[in-house]
Design a protein around this motif. Structure first.
Motif, PDB file in Angstrom:
ATOM      1  N   UNK A 267      53.358  80.029  11.184  1.00  0.00           N
ATOM      2  CA  UNK A 267      53.929  79.177  11.888  1.00  0.00           C
ATOM      3  C   UNK A 267      54.034  79.026  13.469  1.00  0.00           C
ATOM      4  N   UNK A 268      53.964  80.415  13.995  1.00  0.00           N
ATOM      5  CA  UNK A 268      53.850  80.767  15.295  1.00  0.00           C
ATOM      6  C   UNK A 268      52.390  80.302  15.773  1.00  0.00           C
ATOM      7  N   UNK A 269      51.515  80.649  14.867  1.00  0.00           N
ATOM      8  CA  UNK A 269      50.022  79.958  15.368  1.00  0.00           C
ATOM      9  C   UNK A 269      49.909  78.547  15.241  1.00  0.00           C
ATOM     10  N   UNK A 270      50.502  77.993  14.207  1.00  0.00           N
ATOM     11  CA  UNK A 270      50.777  76.348  14.531  1.00  0.00           C
ATOM     12  C   UNK A 270      51.400  75.722  15.538  1.00  0.00           C
ATOM     13  N   UNK A 271      52.548  76.372  15.968  1.00  0.00           N
ATOM     14  CA  UNK A 271      53.063  75.814  17.152  1.00  0.00           C
ATOM     15  C   UNK A 271      52.090  76.071  18.365  1.00  0.00           C
ATOM     16  N   UNK A 272      51.420  77.278  18.528  1.00  0.00           N
ATOM     17  CA  UNK A 272      50.757  77.480  19.570  1.00  0.00           C
ATOM     18  C   UNK A 272      49.584  76.426  19.831  1.00  0.00           C
ATOM     19  N   UNK A 273      49.016  76.098  18.565  1.00  0.00           N
ATOM     20  CA  UNK A 273      47.873  75.261  18.541  1.00  0.00           C
ATOM     21  C   UNK A 273      48.346  73.787  18.807  1.00  0.00           C
TER      22      UNK A 273
ATOM     23  N   UNK B  76      60.414  81.662  15.429  1.00  0.00           N
ATOM     24  CA  UNK B  76      59.866  82.333  14.656  1.00  0.00           C
ATOM     25  C   UNK B  76      60.310  82.354  13.299  1.00  0.00           C
ATOM     26  N   UNK B  77      61.753  82.588  13.519  1.00  0.00           N
ATOM     27  CA  UNK B  77      62.791  82.732  12.194  1.00  0.00           C
ATOM     28  C   UNK B  77      62.696  81.371  11.767  1.00  0.00           C
ATOM     29  N   UNK B  78      62.866  80.246  12.363  1.00  0.00           N
ATOM     30  CA  UNK B  78      62.763  78.837  11.700  1.00  0.00           C
ATOM     31  C   UNK B  78      61.416  78.763  10.911  1.00  0.00           C
ATOM     32  N   UNK B  79      60.392  78.994  11.478  1.00  0.00           N
ATOM     33  CA  UNK B  79      59.222  79.150  10.910  1.00  0.00           C
ATOM     34  C   UNK B  79      58.805  79.979   9.607  1.00  0.00           C
TER      35      UNK B  79
ATOM     36  N   UNK C  90      61.937  78.383   6.824  1.00  0.00           N
ATOM     37  CA  UNK C  90      61.650  77.057   6.429  1.00  0.00           C
ATOM     38  C   UNK C  90      60.408  76.533   6.335  1.00  0.00           C
ATOM     39  N   UNK C  91      59.219  77.473   6.913  1.00  0.00           N
ATOM     40  CA  UNK C  91      57.855  76.908   6.639  1.00  0.00           C
ATOM     41  C   UNK C  91      57.439  75.656   7.588  1.00  0.00           C
ATOM     42  N   UNK C  92      56.618  75.092   7.070  1.00  0.00           N
ATOM     43  CA  UNK C  92      56.202  73.820   7.713  1.00  0.00           C
ATOM     44  C   UNK C  92      56.986  72.780   7.870  1.00  0.00           C
ATOM     45  N   UNK C  93      58.010  72.451   7.156  1.00  0.00           N
ATOM     46  CA  UNK C  93      58.982  71.506   7.571  1.00  0.00           C
ATOM     47  C   UNK C  93      59.991  72.042   8.845  1.00  0.00           C
TER      48      UNK C  93
ATOM     49  N   UNK D  58      57.790  85.776   4.025  1.00  0.00           N
ATOM     50  CA  UNK D  58      58.229  85.558   5.155  1.00  0.00           C
ATOM     51  C   UNK D  58      57.462  85.773   6.456  1.00  0.00           C
ATOM     52  N   UNK D  59      56.946  86.977   6.580  1.00  0.00           N
ATOM     53  CA  UNK D  59      55.905  87.339   7.810  1.00  0.00           C
ATOM     54  C   UNK D  59      54.904  86.609   7.836  1.00  0.00           C
ATOM     55  N   UNK D  60      54.259  86.192   6.664  1.00  0.00           N
ATOM     56  CA  UNK D  60      52.951  85.339   6.635  1.00  0.00           C
ATOM     57  C   UNK D  60      53.402  83.910   7.141  1.00  0.00           C
TER      58      UNK D  60
END
Length: 62
Positions: free
Chosen positions: A12-18, A39-42, A45-48, A5-7
């Motif tokens: 996901x947060x890094x992907x949103x930022x970039x 953060x929880x959604x990423x 659910x991950x990438x989707x 989950x943490x990874x």
């Protein structure tokens, strides 16, 4: 399970930022905020989930 989950949440947060930075450089006004809900959604659910967040923001623009 917790590490997974943490990874996913951190990536996901890094992907949103970039993606936000890239869209801003292209002068496209679609940005997903970084907050506990995204953060929880990423993390859950991950990438989707990240794609879903951007889909919701695009839907709001219409």
């Amino acid at each position: 399970m917790v590490v997974n989950f943490l990874v996913r949440a951190i990536l996901g947060a890094a992907l949103i930022f970039f993606v936000n930075q890239f869209l801003d450089s292209q002068e496209i006004s679609v940005a997903v905020g970084l907050n506990p809900i995204t953060f929880l959604t990423g993390g859950i659910l991950g990438l989707p989930g990240i794609a879903l967040l951007y889909g919701i923001v695009c839907w709001q623009i219409l």
